[in-house]
Write a protein that holds these residues in place. Structure first.
Motif, PDB file in Angstrom:
ATOM      1  N   LYS A 182      -2.059   6.616   0.917  1.00 41.10           N
ATOM      2  CA  LYS A 182      -1.422   5.342   0.563  1.00 41.10           C
ATOM      3  C   LYS A 182      -1.520   4.366   1.723  1.00 41.10           C
ATOM      4  CE  LYS A 182       2.915   4.742   1.038  1.00 41.10           C
ATOM      5  NZ  LYS A 182       4.367   5.015   0.979  1.00 41.10           N
ATOM      6  N   LYS A 183      -1.288   4.866   2.919  1.00 37.93           N
ATOM      7  CA  LYS A 183      -1.324   3.974   4.077  1.00 37.93           C
ATOM      8  C   LYS A 183      -2.741   3.489   4.358  1.00 37.93           C
ATOM      9  CE  LYS A 183       2.725   5.970   6.286  1.00 37.93           C
ATOM     10  NZ  LYS A 183       3.252   6.776   7.402  1.00 37.93           N
ATOM     11  N   LEU A 186      -3.467   0.684   2.075  1.00 39.90           N
ATOM     12  CA  LEU A 186      -2.871  -0.570   2.547  1.00 39.90           C
ATOM     13  C   LEU A 186      -3.676  -1.149   3.705  1.00 39.90           C
ATOM     14  CD1 LEU A 186       0.887   0.487   2.407  1.00 39.90           C
ATOM     15  CD2 LEU A 186      -0.193  -1.283   1.028  1.00 39.90           C
ATOM     16  N   ARG A 189      -6.791  -2.689   2.372  1.00 39.50           N
ATOM     17  CA  ARG A 189      -6.506  -3.975   1.720  1.00 39.50           C
ATOM     18  C   ARG A 189      -6.391  -5.079   2.764  1.00 39.50           C
ATOM     19  NH1 ARG A 189      -7.301  -1.446  -2.521  1.00 39.50           N
ATOM     20  NH2 ARG A 189      -5.925  -1.357  -4.334  1.00 39.50           N
ATOM     21  N   SER A 190      -5.678  -4.787   3.833  1.00 36.49           N
ATOM     22  CA  SER A 190      -5.529  -5.782   4.898  1.00 36.49           C
ATOM     23  C   SER A 190      -6.876  -6.108   5.528  1.00 36.49           C
ATOM     24  CB  SER A 190      -4.612  -5.267   6.011  1.00 36.49           C
ATOM     25  OG  SER A 190      -3.481  -4.707   5.487  1.00 36.49           O
ATOM     26  N   LEU A 197     -10.722 -14.034   6.508  1.00 44.21           N
ATOM     27  CA  LEU A 197      -9.983 -15.084   7.198  1.00 44.21           C
ATOM     28  C   LEU A 197     -10.571 -15.419   8.558  1.00 44.21           C
ATOM     29  CD1 LEU A 197      -6.260 -14.176   6.447  1.00 44.21           C
ATOM     30  CD2 LEU A 197      -7.630 -15.984   5.422  1.00 44.21           C
ATOM     31  N   PHE A 240      -7.462  -8.535  17.295  1.00 44.94           N
ATOM     32  CA  PHE A 240      -6.489  -8.286  16.232  1.00 44.94           C
ATOM     33  C   PHE A 240      -6.463  -6.787  15.960  1.00 44.94           C
ATOM     34  CE2 PHE A 240      -3.805  -9.531  12.790  1.00 44.94           C
ATOM     35  CZ  PHE A 240      -4.024  -8.613  11.799  1.00 44.94           C
ATOM     36  N   THR A 243      -2.390  -1.827  12.451  1.00 50.51           N
ATOM     37  CA  THR A 243      -1.486  -0.761  12.858  1.00 50.51           C
ATOM     38  C   THR A 243      -2.131   0.593  12.595  1.00 50.51           C
ATOM     39  OG1 THR A 243       0.349  -2.174  12.262  1.00 50.51           O
ATOM     40  CG2 THR A 243       0.834   0.170  12.573  1.00 50.51           C
TER      41      THR A 243
ATOM     42  N   HIS B  32      -2.091  -7.039  -1.737  1.00 49.79           N
ATOM     43  CA  HIS B  32      -1.663  -5.969  -0.846  1.00 49.79           C
ATOM     44  C   HIS B  32      -0.744  -4.977  -1.532  1.00 49.79           C
ATOM     45  CE1 HIS B  32      -2.985  -8.669   2.485  1.00 49.79           C
ATOM     46  NE2 HIS B  32      -3.316  -7.509   3.007  1.00 49.79           N
ATOM     47  N   ARG B  33      -0.225  -5.371  -2.649  1.00 50.00           N
ATOM     48  CA  ARG B  33       0.666  -4.485  -3.376  1.00 50.00           C
ATOM     49  C   ARG B  33       0.068  -4.029  -4.691  1.00 50.00           C
ATOM     50  NH1 ARG B  33       2.162  -3.493   0.852  1.00 50.00           N
ATOM     51  NH2 ARG B  33       4.013  -4.277   1.904  1.00 50.00           N
ATOM     52  N   PHE B 162      -1.991 -14.444   8.012  1.00 47.27           N
ATOM     53  CA  PHE B 162      -1.983 -13.398   9.038  1.00 47.27           C
ATOM     54  C   PHE B 162      -0.601 -12.779   9.171  1.00 47.27           C
ATOM     55  CE2 PHE B 162      -5.947 -12.611  10.961  1.00 47.27           C
ATOM     56  CZ  PHE B 162      -6.716 -13.757  10.873  1.00 47.27           C
ATOM     57  N   ILE B 165      -0.468 -10.186   6.591  1.00 41.91           N
ATOM     58  CA  ILE B 165      -1.261  -9.001   6.954  1.00 41.91           C
ATOM     59  C   ILE B 165      -0.522  -8.163   7.976  1.00 41.91           C
ATOM     60  CG2 ILE B 165      -3.395  -8.260   8.094  1.00 41.91           C
ATOM     61  CD1 ILE B 165      -4.718 -10.788   6.871  1.00 41.91           C
ATOM     62  N   LYS B 166       0.059  -8.815   8.927  1.00 40.96           N
ATOM     63  CA  LYS B 166       0.783  -8.072   9.967  1.00 40.96           C
ATOM     64  C   LYS B 166       1.975  -7.334   9.377  1.00 40.96           C
ATOM     65  CE  LYS B 166      -0.479 -10.997  13.838  1.00 40.96           C
ATOM     66  NZ  LYS B 166      -0.121 -12.167  14.647  1.00 40.96           N
ATOM     67  N   VAL B 168       2.358  -6.322   6.333  1.00 41.78           N
ATOM     68  CA  VAL B 168       1.889  -5.200   5.510  1.00 41.78           C
ATOM     69  C   VAL B 168       1.470  -4.029   6.376  1.00 41.78           C
ATOM     70  CG1 VAL B 168      -0.036  -4.478   4.006  1.00 41.78           C
ATOM     71  CG2 VAL B 168       1.188  -6.589   3.531  1.00 41.78           C
ATOM     72  N   ASN B 169       0.859  -4.324   7.518  1.00 41.52           N
ATOM     73  CA  ASN B 169       0.403  -3.260   8.396  1.00 41.52           C
ATOM     74  C   ASN B 169       1.550  -2.570   9.109  1.00 41.52           C
ATOM     75  OD1 ASN B 169      -2.713  -2.817   9.113  1.00 41.52           O
ATOM     76  ND2 ASN B 169      -2.416  -4.855   8.276  1.00 41.52           N
ATOM     77  N   GLU B 170       2.523  -3.375   9.485  1.00 38.47           N
ATOM     78  CA  GLU B 170       3.600  -2.791  10.298  1.00 38.47           C
ATOM     79  C   GLU B 170       4.562  -1.975   9.451  1.00 38.47           C
ATOM     80  OE1 GLU B 170       5.259  -6.181  12.156  1.00 38.47           O
ATOM     81  OE2 GLU B 170       3.569  -6.448  13.520  1.00 38.47           O
ATOM     82  N   LYS B 172       4.930   0.211   6.225  1.00 40.81           N
ATOM     83  CA  LYS B 172       4.246   0.886   5.118  1.00 40.81           C
ATOM     84  C   LYS B 172       5.142   1.958   4.490  1.00 40.81           C
ATOM     85  CE  LYS B 172      -0.471   0.508   6.930  1.00 40.81           C
ATOM     86  NZ  LYS B 172      -0.480   0.429   8.379  1.00 40.81           N
ATOM     87  N   VAL B 175       6.989   1.497   1.041  1.00 44.41           N
ATOM     88  CA  VAL B 175       6.232   1.274  -0.195  1.00 44.41           C
ATOM     89  C   VAL B 175       6.317   2.532  -1.060  1.00 44.41           C
ATOM     90  CG1 VAL B 175       3.957   0.736  -1.142  1.00 44.41           C
ATOM     91  CG2 VAL B 175       4.673  -0.270   1.030  1.00 44.41           C
TER      92      VAL B 175
END
Lengths: 660, 217
Positions: A182-183, A186, A189-190, A197, A240, A243, B32-33, B162, B165-166, B168-170, B172, B175
């Protein structure tokens, strides 16, 4: 024990597979948005397909590999080539360098390879080395190019030391696997959103969508070992981090170093762009794009050193080349500066350039043949003007060119004369109809100078026109080329006097209207003033110039004022000739009446000039008035008779019906 | 389960920019979801040099556009006001029916607040000037100002993306697990109502559904 061991093996294998597929998927996402010709953007047809799982019909289009991380993407050959990198058991880091390459000036279309630009170099130490595949070598032999790393992606799995990755019970590892999956979804997706971008994506998008052969290209380079960037390079770049996601024996890391701003490369050119003469400049959409005009200094500032034609300012089509892009010279200091394309839409365009291709410009390359939409008025012809000043486009009637007025009050311009329709050199590309001859007659002499554009190539004709004291034009020459229409250069000169003859008998009238009306005198409009009949349409000699209606009218009026008066016998003959015509018809039509008063000089070949009705004497005017009165009485009497007869017949009918 | 809240940076936009900006932000969040099987669709903004991603679901696109239309109608009635759109993701849980609650319960696990300041920029004064003697076209400065403003909005929008995105990354862990056959999590888009009292009612409704007060950061 054995089952536990087997289960752990299975879990480890699954974990390994997930990590491998993550490497591949991330590579795919990066490469398909940076590698030209293999992007999913090119397959727009599939872009409109909704989510694969939403409809059964589209499920067949989802490959098994697409289902990994629930992200269905277009297959990318570049990523497939590097799959081995991903499948290594120790999961070595994968580095993707996105390089912006600038080709040298002498690079032509032939040397541009449409194949994948991805080069795999596992042992590349020097990032500045010339990095070409054998099939991509520049055919021109030039190896000089500029390349700059604008992005560097890192995909790696950092192993956790000192811990047994396979330990743990089945349930926890299962949970771990699903959570990990799942992670990773995600994260991917990012990643997918992030790659779009970053500034490099705009470059990629414009390079890909425009289809222009540019001097730039994006080259992704995948490797395992790369030299670190120099401090100078890294200063200009931003990082950039995504995580990291913990795995059972380490963590998956994804990051990117990118240039946050990619400035316009045109500003980096070491040689300033000087005004250059554009030999194939076309000033009008109606003109032949390949037509050659006589040399005329054009400080347009948009160089065109490429052999292919330059695109026009009115259309974004047909021409694949982007000439301004090739004006850059490789600068040794290029890599040190910030100069790269910032706004892809201005790729290489000089400051005074034509409007750039819209990104979505469809390069269907349709010739803008519907020139009629550019025509401001059918009455006037225009000449192509190389100056960027706003001016009317050329309107060249396609059927008949009997109505060209060759007067202009502006600076000397090149006047394009159309080619003959029966010219063998004229192909279907020619939009210009044949033009009628222009007769110029001097007063007192019978010399007639025919201006014609011969069918044969390389014929030169010189004619001199003068239109009046103020505006004297000298047409210095008309040159016909094999594959283009003849041209007449026109320059202003005051050497001609007012008395120079100008035979309008066969000269087309500026007030002439449409071709159809011209061909049918009966339907001539009321305001039509015909100067002279065009004679043999097979004879060429048409001068076209562009001017406004008002200017043409003014010039004509001026001419009329300065021309000698009409001869008495002509005017008398005219008025006498018109009257019987009027009286012969019982109920003359309005158009015929007006035609009678229209000045016509069709049958007077030796008339030096023409003028309007104003030159008639009072006697003639009175006679005409009498004629009008007669006509009026006739009309009234005829109309009264018709009315009376109608009333009588109606009364008779009504009495008959009452009687029955 | 905690409800993670993300307050996005406020964007100052003009009326004609609302649709594009909201589409970009909302679709980015939903993408993202949308953890089910998707074929992403790239969409280039017309007003800005930004490409965002949709998950390719036609129904979703329609619903988002409807909400945006409602929001634009609200903005037209309340000009020059700061507004907030809330995109919430929830889980549906069944619970014991009671007097005030339904059989099903919505557990909000994530909320995104899109903050917009819709402005109507006055026309440039020089554009109304009748001084024809001016050689320098006053429209040029207006054009420059407009392009400068457009660049600022684009930069701000990029920052917001951004930020998403941040976030969503930080975060998780909150979810929920992915359900089979589900493309995206159930969501709800809340726009400001025509009256404040109605807005308060919306809040109360959400509280009743969620069963606990909404946590606002």
């Amino acid at each position: 024990m054995t089952s536990t061991h087997t289960n752990s093996h299975t879990e480890a294998a699954k974990m390994e597979q997930v990590i491998t597929e993550f490497f591949y998927k991330s590579l795919l996402i990066i490469l398909e948005s940076r590698s030209s010709y293999v992007s999913s953007r090119n397959y727009s047809g599939e872009q409109t397909v909704s989510s694969p799982s939403s409809s059964s019909s589209s499920s067949s289009s989802v490959r098994p590999r697409d289902k990994w991380f629930n992200l269905a993407l277009r297959e990318c050959p570049s990523a497939l080539e590097n799959l081995d990198l991903c499948r290594r058991s120790n999961f070595e880091p994968v580095v993707v360098d996105v390089i912006l390459e600038q080709k040298p000036l002498d690079w032509g279309p032939a040397s541009f390879s449409p194949t994948s630009d991805l080069v795999r170099n596992l042992s590349s130490k020097n990032k500045n080395s010339y990095f070409w595949n054998s099939d991509q070598q520049d055919e021109s032999g030039s190896e000089m190019k500029c390349e700059k790393i604008i992005e560097r992606w890192f995909v790696q799995h950092e192993s956790r030391k000192g811990r047994d990755c396979n330990s743990g019970n089945r349930r926890s590892s299962c949970n771990n696997l699903s959570a990990l999956y799942k992670k990773l979804i995600l994260m991917l997706r990012s990643l997918y959103v992030t790659v779009r971008l970053l500034p490099a994506y705009n470059i990629f998008r414009d390079l890909n969508s425009s289809g222009l052969i540019c001097s730039f290209k994006l080259v992704p380079r995948v490797s395992s070992f790369v030299e670190p960037l120099t401090r100078k390079e890294e200063v200009d770049m931003q990082r950039f981090w995504f995580t990291p996601v913990d795995t059972s024996c380490g963590r998956l890391c994804l990051s990117v170093l990118y240039h946050s701003s990619i400035s316009d490369m045109s500003s980096e050119s070491s040689t300033p762009m000087s005004p250059q003469f554009i030999p194939d400049y076309v000033g009008s959409p109606l003109a032949d794009p390949l037509r050659r005009f006589p040399s005329l200094p054009v400080s347009h500032g948009s160089p065109s050193s490429l052999p292919f034609s330059r695109r026009h300012s009115w259309s974004y089509d047909h021409y694949k080349a982007s000439p301004p892009l090739v004006s850059f010279s490789p600068s040794p200091t290029h890599s040190e500066s910030n100069a790269l394309v910032s706004n892809p839409s201005s790729l290489g365009l000089p400051p005074m350039s034509l409007p750039p291709h819209p990104p979505e410009t469809s390069l269907a390359h349709k010739r803008n043949t519907n020139f009629d939409e550019y025509c401001p008025s059918p009455n006037f012809s225009a000449s192509p003007s190389p100056s960027p000043s706003p001016s009317l486009p050329i309107y060249i009637p396609r059927t008949h060119l009997s109505k060209a007025l060759l007067r202009s009050e502006s600076a000397p311009v090149n006047i394009a004369a159309p080619k003959l329709a029966n010219t063998p050199a004229l192909s279907g590309k020619q939009n210009l109809p044949p033009c009628p001859p222009l007769k110029i007659t001097r007063a007192g002499t019978s010399r007639t100078d025919n201006i014609r554009v011969p069918a044969e190539t390389d014929a030169t004709i010189e004619k001199i026109f003068s239109f009046g004291k103020e505006d004297c034009w000298k047409y210095s020459g008309v040159k016909a080329f094999s594959n283009s229409s003849p041209r007449i250069s026109c320059s202003r000169s005051s050497s001609r006097s007012l008395q120079d003859d100008f035979d309008y008998s066969e000269f087309p009238c500026p007030f002439d209207v449409e071709d159809g009306e011209m061909m049918d005198p009966g339907s001539r409009p009321k305001s039509y003033v015909r100067i002279g009949n065009p004679s043999d349409p097979n004879e060429a000699g048409l001068f076209m110039n562009r001017k406004s209606q008002d200017a043409a009218v003014g010039a004509l009026v001026r001419l009329l004022k300065n021309s000698p008066p009409l001869r008495q016998n002509v005017s008398l003959n005219f008025s006498e000739a018109s009257r019987p015509e009027i009286l012969s018809n019982s109920i003359p039509k309005q158009s015929q009446i007006l035609e009678a008063v229209t000045v016509e000089y069709a049958a007077a070949p030796n008339i030096a000039s023409f003028r309007l009705v104003a030159s008639k004497t009072t006697t003639d005017a009175l006679e005409e008035l009498r004629g009008y009165k007669v006509m009026k009485n006739l009309l009234l009497s005829e109309g009264g008779k018709a009315y009376t007869s109608n009333v009588a017949s109606a009364a008779e009918h009504s009495s008959t019906s009452k009687g029955t | 389960m905690n409800c993670e809240v993300c307050q996005l940076k406020e964007l100052e936009v003009e009326h004609f920019e609302i649709r594009e900006v909201l589409r970009c932000i909302l679709h980015t969040i939903v993408f993202h979801r949308a953890l089910g099987l998707v074929r992403p669709k790239d969409v280039d903004l017309e007003l800005f040099e930004i490409t965002y991603v949709q998950c390719g679901d036609v129904e979703l696109e329609k619903k988002i556009d409807e909400k945006i239309d409602h929001f634009i109608s609200w903005v037209e009635k309340h000009p020059n006001k700061k507004s907030q759109i809330c995109l919430s993701f929830y889980e549906v849980k069944s619970k014991q029916p009671s007097w005030f609650t339904n059989k099903t319960e919505r557990l909000y696990w994530e909320q995104w607040y899109v903050n917009l300041n819709v402005t109507q920029h006055p026309k440039h004064h020089s554009s109304k000037s009748h001084h024809t003697k001016l050689i320098v076209d006053p429209g040029e400065s207006a054009t420059e100002e407009r392009s400068c403003r457009r660049a600022m909005v684009e930069a701000s929008l990029r920052e917001v993306l951004f930020q998403i995105i941040k976030f969503v990354n930080e975060k998780k862990d909150h979810v929920p697990p992915i359900s089979e056959g589900v493309i995206y999590f159930p969501y709800e888009i809340t726009i400001p109502s025509s009256s404040d009292s109605a807005f308060g009612m919306d809040m109360i409704k959400r509280m009743l559904h969620s069963g606990h007060p909404t946590m606002l950061s």
